[in-house]
Design a protein around this motif. Structure first.
Motif, PDB file in Angstrom:
ATOM      1  N   GLN A  24      -9.749   3.657   7.718  1.00 19.19           N
ATOM      2  CA  GLN A  24     -11.182   3.383   7.941  1.00 19.19           C
ATOM      3  C   GLN A  24     -12.059   4.512   7.399  1.00 19.19           C
ATOM      4  OE1 GLN A  24     -12.207   0.462   9.251  1.00 19.19           O
ATOM      5  NE2 GLN A  24     -10.049  -0.128   9.349  1.00 19.19           N
ATOM      6  N   ALA A  25     -11.490   5.706   7.323  1.00 17.78           N
ATOM      7  CA  ALA A  25     -12.284   6.851   6.848  1.00 17.78           C
ATOM      8  C   ALA A  25     -12.423   6.881   5.324  1.00 17.78           C
ATOM      9  CB  ALA A  25     -11.650   8.151   7.336  1.00 17.78           C
ATOM     10  N   LEU A  26     -11.543   6.152   4.628  1.00 12.70           N
ATOM     11  CA  LEU A  26     -11.571   6.166   3.157  1.00 12.70           C
ATOM     12  C   LEU A  26     -12.817   5.460   2.632  1.00 12.70           C
ATOM     13  CD1 LEU A  26      -7.819   5.242   2.465  1.00 12.70           C
ATOM     14  CD2 LEU A  26      -8.894   7.449   1.964  1.00 12.70           C
ATOM     15  N   GLU A  27     -13.490   6.060   1.680  1.00 13.88           N
ATOM     16  CA  GLU A  27     -14.708   5.485   1.096  1.00 13.88           C
ATOM     17  C   GLU A  27     -14.503   5.117  -0.373  1.00 13.88           C
ATOM     18  OE1 GLU A  27     -18.118   8.001   1.971  1.00 13.88           O
ATOM     19  OE2 GLU A  27     -17.522   8.220   4.080  1.00 13.88           O
ATOM     20  N   CYS A  28     -13.238   4.942  -0.769  1.00 14.56           N
ATOM     21  CA  CYS A  28     -12.931   4.660  -2.181  1.00 14.56           C
ATOM     22  C   CYS A  28     -13.021   3.181  -2.524  1.00 14.56           C
ATOM     23  CB  CYS A  28     -11.536   5.176  -2.536  1.00 14.56           C
ATOM     24  SG  CYS A  28     -10.228   4.677  -1.398  1.00 14.56           S
ATOM     25  N   GLY A  29     -13.101   2.321  -1.503  1.00 22.10           N
ATOM     26  CA  GLY A  29     -13.094   0.882  -1.767  1.00 22.10           C
ATOM     27  C   GLY A  29     -11.674   0.345  -1.821  1.00 22.10           C
ATOM     28  N   THR A  30     -11.589  -0.963  -1.787  1.00 25.83           N
ATOM     29  CA  THR A  30     -10.286  -1.635  -1.695  1.00 25.83           C
ATOM     30  C   THR A  30      -9.978  -2.402  -2.971  1.00 25.83           C
ATOM     31  OG1 THR A  30     -10.393  -1.870   0.708  1.00 25.83           O
ATOM     32  CG2 THR A  30      -9.095  -3.517  -0.472  1.00 25.83           C
ATOM     33  N   HIS A  31      -8.746  -2.302  -3.418  1.00 23.18           N
ATOM     34  CA  HIS A  31      -8.267  -3.271  -4.423  1.00 23.18           C
ATOM     35  C   HIS A  31      -6.782  -3.486  -4.223  1.00 23.18           C
ATOM     36  CE1 HIS A  31      -6.365  -0.287  -7.178  1.00 23.18           C
ATOM     37  NE2 HIS A  31      -7.406   0.480  -6.940  1.00 23.18           N
ATOM     38  N   TRP A  32      -6.289  -4.627  -4.694  1.00 22.78           N
ATOM     39  CA  TRP A  32      -4.858  -4.909  -4.622  1.00 22.78           C
ATOM     40  C   TRP A  32      -4.122  -3.888  -5.480  1.00 22.78           C
ATOM     41  CZ3 TRP A  32      -2.108  -8.722  -1.863  1.00 22.78           C
ATOM     42  CH2 TRP A  32      -2.906  -9.534  -1.042  1.00 22.78           C
ATOM     43  N   PRO A  33      -2.843  -3.639  -5.191  1.00 26.03           N
ATOM     44  CA  PRO A  33      -2.099  -2.623  -5.940  1.00 26.03           C
ATOM     45  C   PRO A  33      -2.199  -2.813  -7.458  1.00 26.03           C
ATOM     46  CG  PRO A  33      -0.795  -3.369  -4.075  1.00 26.03           C
ATOM     47  CD  PRO A  33      -2.022  -4.227  -4.117  1.00 26.03           C
ATOM     48  N   SER A  34      -2.278  -1.711  -8.192  1.00 20.23           N
ATOM     49  CA  SER A  34      -2.291  -1.780  -9.652  1.00 20.23           C
ATOM     50  C   SER A  34      -0.984  -2.386 -10.163  1.00 20.23           C
ATOM     51  CB  SER A  34      -2.454  -0.383 -10.248  1.00 20.23           C
ATOM     52  OG  SER A  34      -3.581   0.259  -9.694  1.00 20.23           O
ATOM     53  N   SER A  35       0.084  -2.178  -9.442  1.00 19.38           N
ATOM     54  CA  SER A  35       1.379  -2.758  -9.801  1.00 19.38           C
ATOM     55  C   SER A  35       1.414  -4.221  -9.395  1.00 19.38           C
ATOM     56  CB  SER A  35       2.498  -1.997  -9.096  1.00 19.38           C
ATOM     57  OG  SER A  35       3.632  -2.834  -8.911  1.00 19.38           O
ATOM     58  N   GLN A  36       1.648  -5.117 -10.375  1.00 17.34           N
ATOM     59  CA  GLN A  36       1.728  -6.550 -10.050  1.00 17.34           C
ATOM     60  C   GLN A  36       2.885  -6.816  -9.093  1.00 17.34           C
ATOM     61  OE1 GLN A  36       3.201  -9.679 -12.765  1.00 17.34           O
ATOM     62  NE2 GLN A  36       1.171 -10.592 -12.617  1.00 17.34           N
ATOM     63  N   LYS A  37       3.986  -6.088  -9.302  1.00 18.56           N
ATOM     64  CA  LYS A  37       5.148  -6.256  -8.422  1.00 18.56           C
ATOM     65  C   LYS A  37       4.778  -5.912  -6.975  1.00 18.56           C
ATOM     66  CE  LYS A  37       9.934  -4.843  -8.315  1.00 18.56           C
ATOM     67  NZ  LYS A  37      10.697  -3.601  -8.482  1.00 18.56           N
ATOM     68  N   ALA A  38       4.045  -4.809  -6.811  1.00 20.35           N
ATOM     69  CA  ALA A  38       3.636  -4.410  -5.461  1.00 20.35           C
ATOM     70  C   ALA A  38       2.660  -5.422  -4.863  1.00 20.35           C
ATOM     71  CB  ALA A  38       3.019  -3.011  -5.488  1.00 20.35           C
ATOM     72  N   THR A  39       1.791  -5.977  -5.693  1.00 23.37           N
ATOM     73  CA  THR A  39       0.856  -7.006  -5.220  1.00 23.37           C
ATOM     74  C   THR A  39       1.615  -8.218  -4.711  1.00 23.37           C
ATOM     75  OG1 THR A  39      -1.001  -6.329  -6.612  1.00 23.37           O
ATOM     76  CG2 THR A  39      -0.915  -8.651  -6.009  1.00 23.37           C
ATOM     77  N   ILE A  40       2.608  -8.655  -5.484  1.00 29.53           N
ATOM     78  CA  ILE A  40       3.397  -9.832  -5.099  1.00 29.53           C
ATOM     79  C   ILE A  40       4.151  -9.558  -3.794  1.00 29.53           C
ATOM     80  CG2 ILE A  40       5.398 -11.244  -5.794  1.00 29.53           C
ATOM     81  CD1 ILE A  40       4.268 -10.873  -8.746  1.00 29.53           C
ATOM     82  N   GLU A  41       4.747  -8.377  -3.692  1.00 29.38           N
ATOM     83  CA  GLU A  41       5.479  -8.029  -2.459  1.00 29.38           C
ATOM     84  C   GLU A  41       4.548  -8.009  -1.246  1.00 29.38           C
ATOM     85  OE1 GLU A  41       7.551  -4.358  -3.259  1.00 29.38           O
ATOM     86  OE2 GLU A  41       8.898  -5.359  -4.679  1.00 29.38           O
ATOM     87  N   LEU A  42       3.366  -7.445  -1.439  1.00 31.04           N
ATOM     88  CA  LEU A  42       2.402  -7.366  -0.344  1.00 31.04           C
ATOM     89  C   LEU A  42       1.970  -8.766   0.095  1.00 31.04           C
ATOM     90  CD1 LEU A  42       0.580  -5.569   1.442  1.00 31.04           C
ATOM     91  CD2 LEU A  42      -1.083  -5.517  -0.443  1.00 31.04           C
ATOM     92  N   ALA A  43       1.682  -9.624  -0.876  1.00 30.93           N
ATOM     93  CA  ALA A  43       1.254 -10.993  -0.548  1.00 30.93           C
ATOM     94  C   ALA A  43       2.389 -11.767   0.115  1.00 30.93           C
ATOM     95  CB  ALA A  43       0.776 -11.708  -1.807  1.00 30.93           C
TER      96      ALA A  43
END
Lengths: 334, 334
Positions: free
Chosen positions: B102-121
């Motif tokens: 919650q303290a991070l102010e960098c904004g959110t995006h899905w992982p740059s790694s497509q593999k990591a995105t798929i695993e997360l989803a």
């Protein structure tokens, strides 16, 4: 010859990156209307010529035999984002010919759309060849082979009967030689041929007008262009530039992207074809180039220039949605 | 001034795309060892200067107070791919300071790694700020603020006490002025400053050697460089160029990518710093540029040149795994 910088990327007030390119605009008689940079350099059009590669699907009678309407024809010309609507339509096209995704030889990748990738993964699915951005084109190839009684296996290879038909169509429309000398392999494994932007621009003016093509080919070309402009979602996807631009100007502008920063496009009512390439292969710059050159061509038309202006100066936002910069055409382009 | 073409992209035997750029190599005394193109043009280093931006984390004593080792320090300098190992380590760093995402102010995006995105989803997860490629850097910022008793809210904004500390470090190391005149906003919302490649190259020679920096700063710089080279996974990810290259030459090469085709790098044993930018912002070309210029600098060393050669001529494969082309440095670079 060094192509000029045509698009600048700004961060704040400072130019951060620069994109060079070349652009050709021709009429159907082969007259140059506008040329920027080296339009003679051999250029792989990649997926930008999918509409030419879809001609035999119509000309063989396969499209009519399988009852394909605008959506199927648009998907045959598409680089789609792998959304559910694209995947299901490609599957249905193959089913008409008694085939399924096993017949596709384009290879597999996860949807180009990150949103579609996340949805697919969440649903427990996995990518197959139907998600490949070229699956509509390949489904069209397979349907045409089946209808024409051509053995479809190996249909992606140079020398296959269907590739020879595609090669004939490309040569006929563009007037440029297509041979082993200017051939390489595309992302989806079919041959791609490097030809001058001039020929591509001339070819797209012919596609848009039918001038200089045989009667059947001219009819097929107009039908494919009309299908793409009527069903732009099936040419790209919910967030694709081509879909959004064609959707804003129904029936009046035709644009098709190709890998490595290529566009083939047309303004049918002016009888003009456009071909361009961003030297470095960037899509973001090729999009600004095609919107800006189109705006120049339709300068007298307030409706179209208003629409195109929205695509000429895209803003860049960061991960918190703040506007941090944008793209703009340079004086050499605008 | 027009920068030269430094990298060509081939499809088959034909050059399909071209990338221009500029490169500066300096020693710690500020002597130019190699310059190609316009090295005076103001250039946003973006994430390539994260190691400089991590200096206060060490200098304030926060890194020691929270028991951070090489992995945490590497992650503080990282543009990571959002793999589970990165996300968990950033979470653990924040926890040391009693904070969470919650303290991070960098904004959110899905992982740059497509593999990591798929695993997360697939796992039913969704992206949060920890997946942002800058979450390690921002976690370091937050930890330093907490340790130093600086109110962390608003830490991304120009004028915040911690941003002033980062600005001082950047000015001190690079010798270039950092002010509102050359400032814009980065992808993760912190300020980024456009400075000449010359200054960045000189700064990275100082970071690698400590020459020209105060004693504490020199120690912190060497510690951060050593951490990145010892734990390259935490600087990028399983498939990242930086991770792979640093992993192949442990302790001998330092490389860090920045958005829009920037590299800041060093060959510590030669005392040389490198800064380069691909004009059009392409990563693929910036990678070939940094590998090629490094190979030139270590020309006498067969081990290093052998490793670097693997990164100078990457092949391009298509969706069926066929080799369809590749990248190569031009004569102007090699």
């Amino acid at each position: 010859m060094s192509n000029p910088v045509l698009v600048e990327v700004l961060r704040g007030d400072i130019v951060e990156s620069r994109h060079r390119g070349a652009i050709a605009v021709f009429d159907a008689d082969g007259k140059a209307v506008l040329e920027i940079g080296d339009t003679m350099r051999p250029t792989f059009p990649r997926s930008a010529v999918k509409s030419i590669q879809a001609l035999p699907l119509v000309e063989t009678g396969a499209a009519d035999a399988y009852g394909f309407g605008d959506k199927e024809l648009a998907l045959s010309c598409a680089s789609h984002d792998g959304e559910a609507g694209h995947v299901e339509l490609a599957r249905a096209m193959l089913a008409k010919a008694g085939l399924d995704e096993q017949a596709l030889e384009c290879g597999t990748h996860w949807p180009s759309s990150q949103k579609a990738t996340i949805e697919l993964a969440r649903s427990g699915g996995t990518a197959n060849a139907l998600h490949n951005n070229c699956s509509g084109k390949h489904s069209g190839f397979l349907c045409a082979c089946c209808h024409a009684g051509i053995e479809h296996r190996g249909y992606v290879k140079a020398g296959h009967r269907y590739q020879e038909m595609l090669c004939e169509a490309l040569e006929n429309v563009t007037g440029a030689a297509h041979s082993a000398d200017n051939r390489a392999i595309d992302g989806c494994s079919i041959p791609t041929y490097a030809v001058p932007l001039r020929n591509l621009a001339h070819g797209f003016a012919r596609m848009a007008t039918g001038v200089g093509l045989g009667e059947e080919r001219a009819k097929a070309a107009r039908r494919l262009f009309a299908a793409c402009m009527a069903e732009p979602f099936h040419v790209g996807g919910s967030e694709s530039f081509d879909t959004l631009l064609m959707g804003r100007a129904p029936g009046r502008l035709f644009v098709k992207v190709g890998a490595e920063g290529v566009y083939c496009a047309a303004v049918p009512e002016l009888g003009l074809g456009i071909a361009l390439k961003c030297d470095d292969g960037a899509f973001r710059a090729a999009e600004v180039m095609v919107a800006t050159v189109m705006a120049k061509l339709v300068a007298g038309d307030e409706t179209l220039t208003g629409i195109l202006r929205e695509f000429m100066n895209p803003v860049l936002t960061n991960r918190n949605g703040m506007v941090v910069g944008g793209l703009r055409p340079t004086a050499a382009l605008a």
